[in-house]
Design an enzyme around this catalytic site. Structure first.
Site, PDB file in Angstrom:
ATOM      1  N   GLU A  48       0.820  -1.221   0.000  1.00  0.00           N
ATOM      2  CA  GLU A  48       0.000   0.000   0.000  1.00  0.00           C
ATOM      3  C   GLU A  48       0.852   1.268   0.000  1.00  0.00           C
ATOM      4  O   GLU A  48       0.439   2.298  -0.540  1.00  0.00           O
ATOM      5  CB  GLU A  48      -0.949   0.005   1.197  1.00  0.00           C
ATOM      6  CG  GLU A  48      -2.086  -1.014   1.086  1.00  0.00           C
ATOM      7  CD  GLU A  48      -1.721  -2.375   1.645  1.00  0.00           C
ATOM      8  OE1 GLU A  48      -0.525  -2.597   1.955  1.00  0.00           O
ATOM      9  OE2 GLU A  48      -2.622  -3.234   1.768  1.00  0.00           O
ATOM     10  N   PHE A 110     -11.599  -7.110  13.684  1.00  0.00           N
ATOM     11  CA  PHE A 110     -10.503  -7.521  12.804  1.00  0.00           C
ATOM     12  C   PHE A 110     -10.181  -6.428  11.787  1.00  0.00           C
ATOM     13  O   PHE A 110     -11.055  -5.899  11.127  1.00  0.00           O
ATOM     14  CB  PHE A 110     -10.898  -8.815  12.084  1.00  0.00           C
ATOM     15  CG  PHE A 110      -9.853  -9.286  11.102  1.00  0.00           C
ATOM     16  CD1 PHE A 110      -8.602  -9.699  11.538  1.00  0.00           C
ATOM     17  CD2 PHE A 110     -10.127  -9.321   9.741  1.00  0.00           C
ATOM     18  CE1 PHE A 110      -7.640 -10.129  10.637  1.00  0.00           C
ATOM     19  CE2 PHE A 110      -9.174  -9.754   8.836  1.00  0.00           C
ATOM     20  CZ  PHE A 110      -7.922 -10.161   9.278  1.00  0.00           C
ATOM     21  N   GLN A 111      -8.927  -6.099  11.681  1.00  0.00           N
ATOM     22  CA  GLN A 111      -8.402  -5.079  10.762  1.00  0.00           C
ATOM     23  C   GLN A 111      -9.062  -3.717  10.972  1.00  0.00           C
ATOM     24  O   GLN A 111      -9.271  -2.969  10.023  1.00  0.00           O
ATOM     25  CB  GLN A 111      -8.533  -5.525   9.301  1.00  0.00           C
ATOM     26  CG  GLN A 111      -7.601  -6.694   8.969  1.00  0.00           C
ATOM     27  CD  GLN A 111      -7.458  -6.966   7.488  1.00  0.00           C
ATOM     28  OE1 GLN A 111      -8.372  -6.724   6.716  1.00  0.00           O
ATOM     29  NE2 GLN A 111      -6.307  -7.483   7.084  1.00  0.00           N
ATOM     30  N   LYS A 160     -17.513  -0.955   5.060  1.00  0.00           N
ATOM     31  CA  LYS A 160     -17.861  -1.904   4.003  1.00  0.00           C
ATOM     32  C   LYS A 160     -19.359  -1.905   3.716  1.00  0.00           C
ATOM     33  O   LYS A 160     -19.782  -1.905   2.552  1.00  0.00           O
ATOM     34  CB  LYS A 160     -17.398  -3.302   4.435  1.00  0.00           C
ATOM     35  CG  LYS A 160     -17.604  -4.377   3.408  1.00  0.00           C
ATOM     36  CD  LYS A 160     -17.051  -5.700   3.926  1.00  0.00           C
ATOM     37  CE  LYS A 160     -17.171  -6.787   2.874  1.00  0.00           C
ATOM     38  NZ  LYS A 160     -16.652  -8.076   3.385  1.00  0.00           N
ATOM     39  N   MET A 471      24.354   9.159   3.277  1.00  0.00           N
ATOM     40  CA  MET A 471      24.120  10.452   3.921  1.00  0.00           C
ATOM     41  C   MET A 471      24.315  10.339   5.432  1.00  0.00           C
ATOM     42  O   MET A 471      24.822  11.258   6.085  1.00  0.00           O
ATOM     43  CB  MET A 471      22.713  10.966   3.591  1.00  0.00           C
ATOM     44  CG  MET A 471      22.481  12.400   4.019  1.00  0.00           C
ATOM     45  SD  MET A 471      23.608  13.560   3.209  1.00  0.00           S
ATOM     46  CE  MET A 471      22.627  14.059   1.793  1.00  0.00           C
TER      47      MET A 471
END
Lengths: 576, 90
Positions: A48, A110-111, A160, A471
């Site tokens: 993602e 969940f999630q 959802k 760096m």
């Protein structure tokens, strides 16, 4: 029609034909709607974060809105770096995430994470939509808001069950989202011109706002009409084009001596679409110490934020610069002596590349980027990662336009370059897109090689390989008594760095490796002659540093230079 | 400029859209921009949420005001010294 299908209808109506996403449980209704949405190309990135950064690259390269889609929980949290990146650099983005069903929100299901709460500081706006009839208006409003005023990401989180619910209402914006921004008042323009005419040593300082405002052409017209010596921030690279004779280049921590010297000596600093970032200003108290500041920006919160302006104008850059151009074109600014001084500084204080000691020595980072710049087409787009190579690109690649240079300026997110290049390639399928990466940054989103393979994208990857986090090594050498701490990526005794050739081969990407100057030309030719994606790994000297440099917290006039610094640890003592 | 500034109190009267997270956004921006909330009161009004906010900080109050004003769910931000403050409060 359900709410998810309505989103697709809005995309088609708004001309959104490319989105970057990754499916999962709670966003499934939107993915189901995508099945029947022939006009919308969905790019399946492989993480993602890659989705968000690709959407960012797409938006920066095209000037259109980038769209990133993910599911709830880890899908949303993985987006965060990319969205923060867009926010810090004012990139227009629409983010859509699925959320757990309404009845489960707040139950630690969940999630489930509180997306709205955890992203408040990295978005221009966000909303959790609780009713299906609000979805369409919220998306329409988000698109307006993301692209208006100072652009930025707008995040819409949708449960959802809401995505699946039927809708019938038309999908106009919920409310007026673009707060009107006035053109500058004639008095404001006159006041700027008056200050310019009274100045003896004026400097024009531009930033990323020029491209975000779509003001590239009017900016160049103003620069040409005024003949002002010009400096730019990292995100302002390309604003002046290649041919502006008064251009002094980037200012700040790794800016040119000429740019920092001119700002230090100027008596008027005209800041256009830049926010006086600390990497650009150095120690603020010593920044442009003799200058009156005139600041033009579309965001009122940037005006007077870090330094009070003599004159602050909140206005759209395009009409402001047009009006200023008309005024200065009528009567040229009488600053020829100052221009000559700045040109002398540029002649002796630009970004230099030392000639190679021979064909068999390692290539220096600056020399690599110079050669890459000369070999690349004029309209090539370069997406950088973050680190030494990013600064060498900023210093040594000749950019003709700001949208050709994609760099994570505000956030400084390693891993930006590869997904950003993917986004840019979708925006410009027929242009050459180059990802200049470090061997550290490249590994942060290396999974996106699969996206390149899936879509047969001809992205050219150049890995500037110094076998370490360069760096960090440079700053440990300069400011931490050379005490190297956890920077080796290819351990000198273990030879345990990744085999980039084998890695690229796994994704059917052609590779070439260069270790010596004598091989560079052949390597670059192989890169650009390859019909599709190609990867060029260039081994550079581990000890290469980015010069010049201003120590963190120091004044820009106190630049460290390479010349007396054969012992890098001594540089801080010798050079100021 | 900021390092040498004196900590001062500032009062803001903010009108917000009646929307989830509108108040959260406002108070988060106060902390993020370097101010401390000394007192906050919020009540529903006919057209949204009215928030009476007192903060302290060493940075310029007008800069904070600009940050608050650009929050999408903020309708207006006024300070008691504003000329229109009394009339608007009525």
């Amino acid at each position: 029609m359900n709410a998810a299908q309505q989103i697709m209808e809005i995309f088609k109506a708004r001309g959104i034909d490319t989105v970057f996403g990754y499916p999962g449980g709670c966003i499934m209704p939107l993915y189901d709607a995508l099945v029947d949405s022939a006009g919308v190309t969905h790019v399946l990135c492989r993480h993602e974060q890659g989705c968000a950064l690709a959407a960012d690259g797409y938006a920066r390269a095209s000037g259109r809105v980038g769209v990133a889609i993910a599911t709830s929980g880890p899908g949303a949290t993985n987006l965060i770096t990319g969205v923060a990146n867009a926010h810090r650099d004012s990139v227009a983005m629409l983010v859509i995430t699925g959320q757990t069903p309404s009845a489960l929100i707040g139950t630690d299901s969940f999630q489930e994470v509180d997306v709205l709460g955890m992203t408040l500081d990295i978005v221009k706006h966000s909303a959790l939509i609780t009713r299906a009839e609000e979805v369409g208006p919220a998306i329409a409003e988000a698109l307006d808001l993301a692209t208006s005023g100072r652009p930025g990401p707008v995040w819409i989180d949708i449960p959802k069950d809401v995505l699946q619910a039927p809708v019938s209402a038309p999908a106009g914006p919920r409310r007026e989202s673009a707060r009107p921004v006035r053109a500058p008042a004639s008095g404001e323009v006159a006041a700027i011109v008056d200050l310019l005419r009274r100045a003896r040593r004026p400097v024009l300082y531009s930033g990323g706002g020029v491209a975000r405002a779509g003001a590239e052409a009017v900016f160049r017209a103003f620069a040409a009409a005024s003949g002002l010596p010009h400096v730019n921030s990292l995100n302002g690279i390309g604003n002046a084009g290649r041919g502006y004779v008064e251009d002094l280049g980037m200012l700040g921590m790794h800016g040119s001596f000429a740019a920092n010297r001119a700002v230090d000596a100027c008596d008027l600093l005209l800041v256009v679409g830049a926010r006086l970032d600390d990497r650009a200003t150095g120690r603020l108290d010593d920044f442009a110490p003799n200058a009156r500041l005139v600041h033009i920006d579309i965001d009122a919160a940037e005006l007077h934020k870090l330094r009070p302006a003599e004159l602050a104008v909140r206005a759209d850059l395009a009409p402001t610069l047009k009006a200023l151009t008309r005024c200065v074109a009528k009567a040229p600014l009488m600053i020829e002596a100052w221009r000559r001084r700045c040109r002398e500084w540029r002649q002796h204080g630009g970004f230099a590349v030392a000639p190679p000691a021979g064909p068999d020595v390692p290539i220096s980072g600056p020399a690599l980027i110079r050669a890459l710049s000369e070999a690349a087409p004029d309209d090539a787009i370069v997406a950088c990662d973050v680190g030494q190579h990013q600064m060498w690109v900023a210093q040594h690649f000749a950019f003709g336009a700001p949208r050709h240079h994609l760099s994570s300026g505000g956030l400084g997110a390693m891993g930006y370059g590869l997904p950003a290049a993917i986004g840019a390639q979708f925006a410009h399928p027929h242009r050459t897109v180059i990802n200049v990466a470090g061997d550290g940054s490249f590994m942060m989103n290396v999974q996106e090689l699969a996206t390149i393979r899936r879509h047969r994208l001809p992205v050219k990857v150049v890995i500037v390989d110094n076998a370490c986090l360069g760096m960090v090594r440079q700053q440990q050498a300069l400011f931490y008594a050379n005490r190297e701490s956890h920077i080796d990526l290819d351990h000198i005794n273990l030879d345990d760095g990744p085999d980039f050739a084998a890695l690229a081969a796994a994704f059917d990407i052609q590779t070439h490796r260069v270790d010596r100057y004598a091989e560079l030309e052949t390597g670059l030719r192989a890169l650009f002659d390859a019909p599709g994606a190609a990867l060029l790994q260039v081994a550079i000297d581990r000890a290469d540093n980015v010069w010049p440099m201003v120590a963190p917290g120091a004044a820009n006039r106190d630049m460290l230079h390479a010349a007396p610094c054969s012992n890098p640890a001594a540089a801080a003592e010798v050079c100021p | 400029m900021i390092a040498n500034a004196v900590v001062e109190r500032h009062r803001f009267i903010c009108r917000l859209d009646l929307e989830p997270a509108a108040l959260e956004r406002l108070v988060q921006a106060v902390r993020r921009r370097g101010f401390t909330i000394e007192r906050v009161g919020a009540e529903r009004a006919s057209d949204g949420l009215l928030v009476d906010l007192t903060v302290s900080g060493a940075r310029p109050a007008e800069t904070l005001r600009a940050h608050l004003e650009k929050i999408h769910t903020v309708q207006s931000v006024q300070r008691p010294r504003d000329r229109c403050f009394i009339a608007d409060r009525g």
